[in-house]
Design a protein around this motif. Structure first.
Motif, PDB file in Angstrom:
ATOM      1  N   GLY A  80      12.503 -23.374   5.638  1.00 46.24           N
ATOM      2  CA  GLY A  80      11.512 -23.828   4.671  1.00 46.24           C
ATOM      3  C   GLY A  80      11.655 -25.294   4.335  1.00 46.24           C
ATOM      4  O   GLY A  80      11.575 -26.162   5.195  1.00 46.24           O
ATOM      5  N   SER A  81      11.882 -25.582   3.055  1.00 41.72           N
ATOM      6  CA  SER A  81      12.030 -26.964   2.597  1.00 41.72           C
ATOM      7  C   SER A  81      13.486 -27.341   2.355  1.00 41.72           C
ATOM      8  O   SER A  81      13.761 -28.401   1.796  1.00 41.72           O
ATOM      9  CB  SER A  81      11.241 -27.165   1.290  1.00 41.72           C
ATOM     10  OG  SER A  81       9.875 -26.904   1.481  1.00 41.72           O
ATOM     11  N   CYS A  82      14.399 -26.473   2.751  1.00 41.74           N
ATOM     12  CA  CYS A  82      15.808 -26.683   2.422  1.00 41.74           C
ATOM     13  C   CYS A  82      16.700 -26.520   3.651  1.00 41.74           C
ATOM     14  O   CYS A  82      16.289 -25.975   4.668  1.00 41.74           O
ATOM     15  CB  CYS A  82      16.256 -25.684   1.355  1.00 41.74           C
ATOM     16  SG  CYS A  82      15.312 -25.771  -0.187  1.00 41.74           S
ATOM     17  N   VAL A 103       5.928 -29.203   9.029  1.00 45.77           N
ATOM     18  CA  VAL A 103       5.561 -27.792   8.852  1.00 45.77           C
ATOM     19  C   VAL A 103       6.742 -26.973   8.333  1.00 45.77           C
ATOM     20  O   VAL A 103       6.707 -25.745   8.348  1.00 45.77           O
ATOM     21  CB  VAL A 103       5.001 -27.167  10.150  1.00 45.77           C
ATOM     22  CG1 VAL A 103       3.708 -27.859  10.557  1.00 45.77           C
ATOM     23  CG2 VAL A 103       6.016 -27.208  11.282  1.00 45.77           C
ATOM     24  N   GLY A 104       7.786 -27.655   7.858  1.00 46.23           N
ATOM     25  CA  GLY A 104       8.950 -26.985   7.314  1.00 46.23           C
ATOM     26  C   GLY A 104      10.054 -26.821   8.336  1.00 46.23           C
ATOM     27  O   GLY A 104       9.857 -27.019   9.537  1.00 46.23           O
ATOM     28  N   HIS A 105      11.215 -26.459   7.841  1.00 45.54           N
ATOM     29  CA  HIS A 105      12.354 -26.195   8.717  1.00 45.54           C
ATOM     30  C   HIS A 105      12.177 -24.834   9.387  1.00 45.54           C
ATOM     31  O   HIS A 105      11.909 -23.830   8.730  1.00 45.54           O
ATOM     32  CB  HIS A 105      13.654 -26.175   7.902  1.00 45.54           C
ATOM     33  CG  HIS A 105      14.096 -27.516   7.427  1.00 45.54           C
ATOM     34  ND1 HIS A 105      15.102 -28.230   8.040  1.00 45.54           N
ATOM     35  CD2 HIS A 105      13.668 -28.298   6.398  1.00 45.54           C
ATOM     36  CE1 HIS A 105      15.291 -29.375   7.402  1.00 45.54           C
ATOM     37  NE2 HIS A 105      14.436 -29.438   6.403  1.00 45.54           N
ATOM     38  N   ARG A 106      12.333 -24.823  10.694  1.00 40.02           N
ATOM     39  CA  ARG A 106      12.254 -23.584  11.479  1.00 40.02           C
ATOM     40  C   ARG A 106      11.013 -22.771  11.126  1.00 40.02           C
ATOM     41  O   ARG A 106      11.082 -21.577  10.847  1.00 40.02           O
ATOM     42  CB  ARG A 106      13.518 -22.734  11.291  1.00 40.02           C
ATOM     43  CG  ARG A 106      14.705 -23.260  12.069  1.00 40.02           C
ATOM     44  CD  ARG A 106      15.857 -22.288  12.182  1.00 40.02           C
ATOM     45  NE  ARG A 106      16.300 -21.819  10.873  1.00 40.02           N
ATOM     46  CZ  ARG A 106      16.316 -20.535  10.513  1.00 40.02           C
ATOM     47  NH1 ARG A 106      15.914 -19.610  11.332  1.00 40.02           N
ATOM     48  NH2 ARG A 106      16.758 -20.199   9.322  1.00 40.02           N
ATOM     49  N   ASN A 107       9.864 -23.421  11.135  1.00 40.31           N
ATOM     50  CA  ASN A 107       8.617 -22.698  10.867  1.00 40.31           C
ATOM     51  C   ASN A 107       8.521 -21.507  11.818  1.00 40.31           C
ATOM     52  O   ASN A 107       8.637 -21.671  13.042  1.00 40.31           O
ATOM     53  CB  ASN A 107       7.413 -23.623  11.077  1.00 40.31           C
ATOM     54  CG  ASN A 107       6.103 -22.948  10.728  1.00 40.31           C
ATOM     55  OD1 ASN A 107       5.609 -22.113  11.478  1.00 40.31           O
ATOM     56  ND2 ASN A 107       5.551 -23.308   9.590  1.00 40.31           N
ATOM     57  N   PRO A 434       9.110 -31.697   3.668  1.00 39.91           N
ATOM     58  CA  PRO A 434       8.119 -30.911   4.410  1.00 39.91           C
ATOM     59  C   PRO A 434       6.820 -30.812   3.611  1.00 39.91           C
ATOM     60  O   PRO A 434       6.843 -30.783   2.369  1.00 39.91           O
ATOM     61  CB  PRO A 434       8.801 -29.541   4.536  1.00 39.91           C
ATOM     62  CG  PRO A 434      10.262 -29.839   4.478  1.00 39.91           C
ATOM     63  CD  PRO A 434      10.396 -30.977   3.507  1.00 39.91           C
ATOM     64  N   LEU A 435       5.712 -30.752   4.311  1.00 36.95           N
ATOM     65  CA  LEU A 435       4.414 -30.629   3.638  1.00 36.95           C
ATOM     66  C   LEU A 435       4.263 -29.266   2.980  1.00 36.95           C
ATOM     67  O   LEU A 435       3.320 -29.041   2.219  1.00 36.95           O
ATOM     68  CB  LEU A 435       3.273 -30.854   4.638  1.00 36.95           C
ATOM     69  CG  LEU A 435       3.364 -32.097   5.531  1.00 36.95           C
ATOM     70  CD1 LEU A 435       2.081 -32.275   6.329  1.00 36.95           C
ATOM     71  CD2 LEU A 435       3.697 -33.345   4.730  1.00 36.95           C
ATOM     72  N   THR A 436       5.200 -28.373   3.258  1.00 34.88           N
ATOM     73  CA  THR A 436       5.190 -27.027   2.683  1.00 34.88           C
ATOM     74  C   THR A 436       5.984 -26.936   1.391  1.00 34.88           C
ATOM     75  O   THR A 436       6.101 -25.846   0.816  1.00 34.88           O
ATOM     76  CB  THR A 436       5.800 -26.035   3.697  1.00 34.88           C
ATOM     77  OG1 THR A 436       7.111 -26.485   4.055  1.00 34.88           O
ATOM     78  CG2 THR A 436       4.942 -25.942   4.953  1.00 34.88           C
ATOM     79  N   ILE A 437       6.549 -28.038   0.903  1.00 38.86           N
ATOM     80  CA  ILE A 437       7.402 -28.004  -0.272  1.00 38.86           C
ATOM     81  C   ILE A 437       6.661 -27.397  -1.460  1.00 38.86           C
ATOM     82  O   ILE A 437       5.473 -27.691  -1.689  1.00 38.86           O
ATOM     83  CB  ILE A 437       7.936 -29.417  -0.619  1.00 38.86           C
ATOM     84  CG1 ILE A 437       9.005 -29.338  -1.720  1.00 38.86           C
ATOM     85  CG2 ILE A 437       6.810 -30.367  -0.991  1.00 38.86           C
ATOM     86  CD1 ILE A 437       9.725 -30.648  -1.979  1.00 38.86           C
ATOM     87  N   SER A 438       7.351 -26.544  -2.218  1.00 45.95           N
ATOM     88  CA  SER A 438       6.717 -25.883  -3.351  1.00 45.95           C
ATOM     89  C   SER A 438       6.674 -26.809  -4.560  1.00 45.95           C
ATOM     90  O   SER A 438       7.458 -27.763  -4.673  1.00 45.95           O
ATOM     91  CB  SER A 438       7.485 -24.612  -3.719  1.00 45.95           C
ATOM     92  OG  SER A 438       8.764 -24.938  -4.253  1.00 45.95           O
ATOM     93  N   LYS A 439       5.766 -26.513  -5.492  1.00 47.39           N
ATOM     94  CA  LYS A 439       5.675 -27.305  -6.718  1.00 47.39           C
ATOM     95  C   LYS A 439       6.969 -27.183  -7.524  1.00 47.39           C
ATOM     96  O   LYS A 439       7.411 -28.151  -8.154  1.00 47.39           O
ATOM     97  CB  LYS A 439       4.483 -26.850  -7.562  1.00 47.39           C
ATOM     98  CG  LYS A 439       4.224 -27.692  -8.808  1.00 47.39           C
ATOM     99  CD  LYS A 439       2.935 -27.279  -9.469  1.00 47.39           C
ATOM    100  CE  LYS A 439       2.711 -28.095 -10.739  1.00 47.39           C
ATOM    101  NZ  LYS A 439       3.698 -27.789 -11.800  1.00 47.39           N
ATOM    102  N   ASP A 440       7.587 -25.994  -7.501  1.00 44.83           N
ATOM    103  CA  ASP A 440       8.852 -25.813  -8.214  1.00 44.83           C
ATOM    104  C   ASP A 440       9.932 -26.735  -7.659  1.00 44.83           C
ATOM    105  O   ASP A 440      10.721 -27.310  -8.419  1.00 44.83           O
ATOM    106  CB  ASP A 440       9.318 -24.352  -8.115  1.00 44.83           C
ATOM    107  CG  ASP A 440       8.502 -23.415  -8.993  1.00 44.83           C
ATOM    108  OD1 ASP A 440       7.777 -23.913  -9.878  1.00 44.83           O
ATOM    109  OD2 ASP A 440       8.590 -22.193  -8.781  1.00 44.83           O
TER     110      ASP A 440
END
Length: 460
Positions: A80-82, A103-107, A434-440
């Motif tokens: 994901g983002s981590c 697209v994130g880590h290991r999409n 990553p462009l997938t990073i969450s708002k949290d």
């Protein structure tokens, strides 16, 4: 014909100890989880290996971000983002491998495409026609702006720039290429000739002749150079630009600058090359930054996020009038691994994810929120922070002194957020998650930045 016999003692003896070491490493790769003892051994071997066999300079560099200078941060897994270090500590990735994890880590979709292709064929024969290269090139023609049509595939950004420079040289007999100050285009000799930072250039002088560096954003300097070059019979062959300078410190162009450069190139018969190695694939809020400014280059360079953070992959996409120089002899410029089936599978899946999940649009939306929140967090710290700027999820935080930036980077790293400086402007740290990073996760990064900034001493 006699066959030369090896000289006695010439062959390196591979000991049983070495073979056992190889087996242990392969067993670690196979593991989904590592023990505490494994983690300690991996850390020790990593530090020793960098010191004795890779480059000890990296250990000195890592001291600025590793807690206590103990070299404890050895990365091991990601999602994901981590990513996590070998001891299990998780970090929010706001460096993004210098912009490769769009697209994130290991999409999972990208990983699946590569695994599916690997089950059938990993690399191509080099002689038959490989289908995924043709299909990826067709996709690029359809998603790139304007009349960009033909693609050449590479393994990295600097290779993409090298291919673009060869296309420029084959297009006409002109030899002068304009690049800009604070530009970064890579470190192979051709790309390095266009790169601006003296520290990278001086040990390798003289570089490729014919490059002129002008201030980025100064259209009058560009216009004057075109006019003078034409007057003395050294017409400009091409202008090479990053639409947004990445390693220069996340520098946005002045309004209308890129369009005016395009007009100058058209007026004087020069080519326009956009290096979108870092800005491409949705990073700035559009699939390509050139779309933000309504400008179509003659040559477009891609890499970094092009392989989805899973495979090294890059591309050069050019108009037919430019690329046709390669038609008579397609072996004028080649690469063994560029456009291999695994890389093409990764790139196709990456484009699919970007489009299906509308990640460029998401980068624009969450990037604006991120930028505004970082600016709020910096209020009251104007003695430390000079400016926070950016577009999409390409954000730069510039400090008054390098040392403050280093302390903030280290402090955020200790709290589980990875950021890093830019290669040309060392006072600026980048935010390229990553462009997938969450708002949290964005809120956590901002909160960490606020806390670290509050306890960092000003040097003004």
């Amino acid at each position: 014909m006699s066959i030369q016999q090896p000289i006695a003692g010439q062959q390196t003896a591979v000991t049983e100890e070495t073979q056992a070491y190889i087996k242990r490493v392969l067993q670690l790769i196979e593991k989904s989880e590592v023990t505490k003892e494994d983690a300690e051994w991996i850390t020790k071997e990593t530090v020793e290996g960098f010191r004795e066999n890779v480059n000890p300079g990296f250990l000195e560099y890592r001291k600025t971000v590793t807690q206590g200078g103990q070299f404890a941060a050895v990365e091991w897994s990601d999602n994901g983002s981590c990513f996590k270090d070998v001891n299990g500590k998780e970090y929010i990735d706001c460096l993004g491998g210098f912009g490769i994890y769009n697209v994130g880590h290991r999409n999972p979709k990208v990983v699946k495409a590569v695994e599916d292709q690997l089950k059938r064929q990993a690399l191509h024969s080099q002689d038959l026609l490989d289908p995924l290269r043709a299909m990826l090139a067709k996709i690029l023609e359809r998603i790139t702006p304007g009349d960009l049509k033909y693609s050449f595939f590479t393994n990295s950004g600097t290779e993409s720039v090298e291919a673009a420079l060869k296309l420029v040289k084959m297009y006409s007999d002109r030899t002068t290429i304009i690049a800009t100050t604070r530009a970064f285009h890579g470190k192979t000799l051709g790309a390095l000739s266009a790169t601006a930072k003296g520290m990278f250039r001086k040990p390798f002088l003289p570089l490729i002749a014919g490059f002129k560096h002008l201030p980025f954003g100064d259209i009058e300097a560009m216009r004057s150079t075109f006019r003078s070059a034409a007057a003395v019979g050294e017409d400009i062959a091409a202008v090479l630009l990053e639409p947004v300078q990445g390693e220069g410190g996340i520098i946005l162009p002045p309004p209308d600058y890129l369009r005016q450069v395009r007009e100058l190139c058209d007026e004087y018969g020069a080519l326009l090359v956009f290096d979108e190695v870092q800005t491409g694939m949705g990073r700035t809020g559009r699939m390509f930054a050139s779309e933000l400014y309504g400008v179509v280059p003659d040559i477009l360079c891609l890499a970094k996020a092009f392989g989805g953070g899973v495979m090294p992959a890059g591309a050069v996409v050019a108009k037919e009038k430019v690329f046709k120089s390669f038609f008579p002899n397609p072996f004028m410029h080649t690469t063994t691994f560029g456009g291999n089936p695994l890389a093409c599978a990764a790139a196709i899946a990456t484009i699919d994810v970007l489009l299906e999940e509308k990640l460029p649009e998401r980068a624009a939306e969450i990037g604006l929120y991120f930028l505004e929140e970082l600016r709020k967090a910096s209020m009251g710290h104007e003695d430390k922070v000079m400016e926070i700027r950016g577009i999409g999820l390409m954000i730069g935080i510039e400090f008054h002194q390098d040392e403050v930036g280093y302390e903030v980077s280290k402090g955020m790293f200790d709290e589980g957020v990875l950021v890093a400086g830019t290669l040309i402007n060392s006072k600026t740290i980048r935010i390229e998650p990553p462009l997938t990073i969450s708002k949290d996760d964005v809120d956590r990064v901002v909160s960490t930045f606020r806390q670290v900034l509050s306890r960092t001493n000003s040097l003004v």
